[in-house]
Design a protein around this motif. Structure first.
Motif, PDB file in Angstrom:
ATOM      1  N   ASP A   1     -10.214  76.319 -15.353  1.00 11.17           N
ATOM      2  CA  ASP A   1     -10.149  74.974 -14.794  1.00 11.17           C
ATOM      3  C   ASP A   1      -8.757  74.738 -14.214  1.00 11.17           C
ATOM      4  OD1 ASP A   1     -12.706  74.212 -15.315  1.00 11.17           O
ATOM      5  OD2 ASP A   1     -12.252  73.422 -17.306  1.00 11.17           O
ATOM      6  N   ALA A   2      -8.698  74.456 -12.925  1.00 11.78           N
ATOM      7  CA  ALA A   2      -7.426  74.143 -12.273  1.00 11.78           C
ATOM      8  C   ALA A   2      -7.337  72.630 -12.149  1.00 11.78           C
ATOM      9  CB  ALA A   2      -7.358  74.806 -10.909  1.00 11.78           C
ATOM     10  N   GLY A   3      -6.683  71.975 -13.104  1.00 13.54           N
ATOM     11  CA  GLY A   3      -6.549  70.533 -13.045  1.00 13.54           C
ATOM     12  C   GLY A   3      -7.582  69.824 -13.893  1.00 13.54           C
ATOM     13  N   GLY A   4      -8.584  70.475 -14.396  1.00 13.55           N
ATOM     14  CA  GLY A   4      -9.548  69.860 -15.305  1.00 13.55           C
ATOM     15  C   GLY A   4     -10.753  69.264 -14.620  1.00 13.55           C
ATOM     16  N   MET A   5     -10.559  68.349 -13.677  1.00 15.81           N
ATOM     17  CA  MET A   5     -11.689  67.660 -13.044  1.00 15.81           C
ATOM     18  C   MET A   5     -12.268  68.502 -11.913  1.00 15.81           C
ATOM     19  SD  MET A   5     -12.207  64.839 -14.623  1.00 15.81           S
ATOM     20  CE  MET A   5     -12.907  63.496 -13.727  1.00 15.81           C
ATOM     21  N   ARG A   6     -13.572  68.459 -11.788  1.00  8.67           N
ATOM     22  CA  ARG A   6     -14.278  69.135 -10.709  1.00  8.67           C
ATOM     23  C   ARG A   6     -15.004  68.105  -9.877  1.00  8.67           C
ATOM     24  NH1 ARG A   6     -16.565  74.856 -11.987  1.00  8.67           N
ATOM     25  NH2 ARG A   6     -14.949  75.604 -13.360  1.00  8.67           N
ATOM     26  N   THR A   7     -15.379  68.497  -8.674  1.00 11.28           N
ATOM     27  CA  THR A   7     -16.154  67.613  -7.810  1.00 11.28           C
ATOM     28  C   THR A   7     -17.496  68.249  -7.523  1.00 11.28           C
ATOM     29  OG1 THR A   7     -15.232  68.595  -5.817  1.00 11.28           O
ATOM     30  CG2 THR A   7     -14.092  66.659  -6.705  1.00 11.28           C
ATOM     31  N   GLY A   8     -18.446  67.424  -7.156  1.00  8.44           N
ATOM     32  CA  GLY A   8     -19.775  67.913  -6.826  1.00  8.44           C
ATOM     33  C   GLY A   8     -20.666  66.785  -6.353  1.00  8.44           C
ATOM     34  N   ARG A   9     -21.946  67.083  -6.205  1.00  7.94           N
ATOM     35  CA  ARG A   9     -22.946  66.100  -5.769  1.00  7.94           C
ATOM     36  C   ARG A   9     -24.080  66.038  -6.778  1.00  7.94           C
ATOM     37  NH1 ARG A   9     -22.797  63.709  -0.930  1.00  7.94           N
ATOM     38  NH2 ARG A   9     -21.505  64.724   0.607  1.00  7.94           N
ATOM     39  N   VAL A  10     -24.653  64.869  -6.929  1.00  5.24           N
ATOM     40  CA  VAL A  10     -25.800  64.698  -7.802  1.00  5.24           C
ATOM     41  C   VAL A  10     -27.018  65.240  -7.056  1.00  5.24           C
ATOM     42  CG1 VAL A  10     -27.228  63.058  -9.052  1.00  5.24           C
ATOM     43  CG2 VAL A  10     -24.773  62.654  -8.839  1.00  5.24           C
ATOM     44  N   ALA A  11     -27.595  66.313  -7.567  1.00  2.00           N
ATOM     45  CA  ALA A  11     -28.748  66.945  -6.926  1.00  2.00           C
ATOM     46  C   ALA A  11     -30.052  66.279  -7.367  1.00  2.00           C
ATOM     47  CB  ALA A  11     -28.789  68.423  -7.258  1.00  2.00           C
ATOM     48  N   PHE A  12     -30.114  65.884  -8.635  1.00  2.00           N
ATOM     49  CA  PHE A  12     -31.327  65.274  -9.181  1.00  2.00           C
ATOM     50  C   PHE A  12     -30.910  64.312 -10.275  1.00  2.00           C
ATOM     51  CE2 PHE A  12     -34.481  65.300 -12.618  1.00  2.00           C
ATOM     52  CZ  PHE A  12     -35.580  64.822 -11.936  1.00  2.00           C
ATOM     53  N   TYR A  13     -31.536  63.132 -10.297  1.00  2.00           N
ATOM     54  CA  TYR A  13     -31.237  62.169 -11.354  1.00  2.00           C
ATOM     55  C   TYR A  13     -32.494  61.365 -11.651  1.00  2.00           C
ATOM     56  CZ  TYR A  13     -29.049  58.320 -13.888  1.00  2.00           C
ATOM     57  OH  TYR A  13     -28.721  57.385 -14.827  1.00  2.00           O
ATOM     58  N   ASN A  14     -32.928  61.383 -12.910  1.00  2.00           N
ATOM     59  CA  ASN A  14     -34.096  60.635 -13.342  1.00  2.00           C
ATOM     60  C   ASN A  14     -33.605  59.556 -14.308  1.00  2.00           C
ATOM     61  OD1 ASN A  14     -36.474  59.687 -14.471  1.00  2.00           O
ATOM     62  ND2 ASN A  14     -37.446  61.706 -14.435  1.00  2.00           N
ATOM     63  N   GLU A  15     -33.528  58.330 -13.804  1.00  2.00           N
ATOM     64  CA  GLU A  15     -33.009  57.226 -14.619  1.00  2.00           C
ATOM     65  C   GLU A  15     -33.893  56.937 -15.816  1.00  2.00           C
ATOM     66  OE1 GLU A  15     -31.368  53.608 -12.879  1.00  2.00           O
ATOM     67  OE2 GLU A  15     -31.526  54.611 -10.934  1.00  2.00           O
ATOM     68  N   SER A  16     -35.207  57.018 -15.644  1.00  2.00           N
ATOM     69  CA  SER A  16     -36.114  56.670 -16.736  1.00  2.00           C
ATOM     70  C   SER A  16     -35.999  57.657 -17.908  1.00  2.00           C
ATOM     71  CB  SER A  16     -37.559  56.619 -16.235  1.00  2.00           C
ATOM     72  OG  SER A  16     -37.954  57.889 -15.769  1.00  2.00           O
ATOM     73  N   LYS A  17     -35.750  58.923 -17.620  1.00  2.00           N
ATOM     74  CA  LYS A  17     -35.622  59.914 -18.686  1.00  2.00           C
ATOM     75  C   LYS A  17     -34.169  60.095 -19.122  1.00  2.00           C
ATOM     76  CE  LYS A  17     -39.811  62.412 -17.702  1.00  2.00           C
ATOM     77  NZ  LYS A  17     -40.427  63.706 -17.498  1.00  2.00           N
ATOM     78  N   GLY A  18     -33.217  59.686 -18.276  1.00  2.00           N
ATOM     79  CA  GLY A  18     -31.818  59.686 -18.662  1.00  2.00           C
ATOM     80  C   GLY A  18     -31.102  61.011 -18.522  1.00  2.00           C
ATOM     81  N   TYR A  19     -31.477  61.855 -17.553  1.00  2.00           N
ATOM     82  CA  TYR A  19     -30.763  63.105 -17.325  1.00  2.00           C
ATOM     83  C   TYR A  19     -30.797  63.456 -15.852  1.00  2.00           C
ATOM     84  CZ  TYR A  19     -35.115  65.690 -16.719  1.00  2.00           C
ATOM     85  OH  TYR A  19     -36.310  66.137 -16.256  1.00  2.00           O
TER      86      TYR A  19
END
Length: 153
Positions: free
Chosen positions: A86-104
Motif C-alpha cells: 500500500d502506497a499511502g494506504g487509501m486506494r481509489t476505484g469505482r462501485v461496480a455493483f451495489y445492492n442496498e436491500s441486501k447491504g453489500y
C-alpha cells in the motif's frame, strides 16, 4: 431337402465384417507409406518459427527485427492483492455493483482492476453504483474486503 442354416442377415453381417477388415488394412497401409515418406525429412524441414505477431511460420525470423529482452522484465504471474504494498494506504476505484436491500456490493480497484467485496457497515457515507470512491483494504473472512469507503467528488 433341408433349409440352409445361413440366413440373409447373417450373410450381410459377414460381408460388412469383411469390408471393415479390408478398409482397416487399407488405412494401416496408408499410414505405413506416410511414415516411410516422412523418414527422409531433415530437422530444418520439421522446424516451425513464430513471427513478431505470434503467427507460426516455416521461415526463420528476420534478425533485424529482433528486440533484446531482459529476463528481469518478464513477469511470470500477476501478484495477488495481498502482495501489493500500500502506497499511502487509501486506494481509489469505482462501485461496480451495489445492492442496498441486501447491504453489500463490489468495487473495481483502480490500481489492480480486481473486484473487492464491501459491506454496508464499512460505508462512511451513502454511495451508489458507478460512484468514484476511496477505500482501504482489510482482510475479511473470505479474502480482501474494502473498509472506510468514502465518495470522491
Amino acid at each position: 431337402m433341408g433349409r440352409s442354416q445361413e440366413t440373409f442377415s447373417k450373410k450381410e453381417n459377414a460381408k460388412k465384417r469383411q469390408q471393415k477388415k479390408r478398409e482397416k488394412e487399407q488405412r494401416r497401409e496408408e499410414k505405413r507409406q506416410a511414415a516411410a515418406s516422412n523418414k527422409g525429412k531433415s530437422l530444418d524441414d520439421m522446424l516451425a518459427y513464430v513471427d513478431e505477431y505470434g503467427n507460426i511460420t516455416t521461415t526463420p525470423p528476420d534478425p533485424k527485427k529482433l528486440k533484446p529482452v531482459s529476463a528481469d522484465e518478464i513477469m511470470i504471474s500477476t501478484p495477488k492483492l495481498e502482495d501489493i504494498e500500500d502506497a499511502g494506504g487509501m486506494r481509489t476505484g469505482r462501485v461496480a455493483f451495489y445492492n442496498e436491500s441486501k447491504g453489500y456490493g463490489f468495487i473495481n480497484d483502480g490500481m489492480t482492476g480486481e473486484r473487492i467485496f464491501f459491506h454496508v457497515n464499512d460505508l462512511t457515507e451513502p454511495i451508489a453504483e458507478d460512484d468514484r470512491i476511496e477505500f482501504n483494504i482489510v482482510k475479511g473472512q473470505r479474502g480482501p474486503q474494502a473498509a472506510d469507503i468514502k465518495k470522491i467528488s
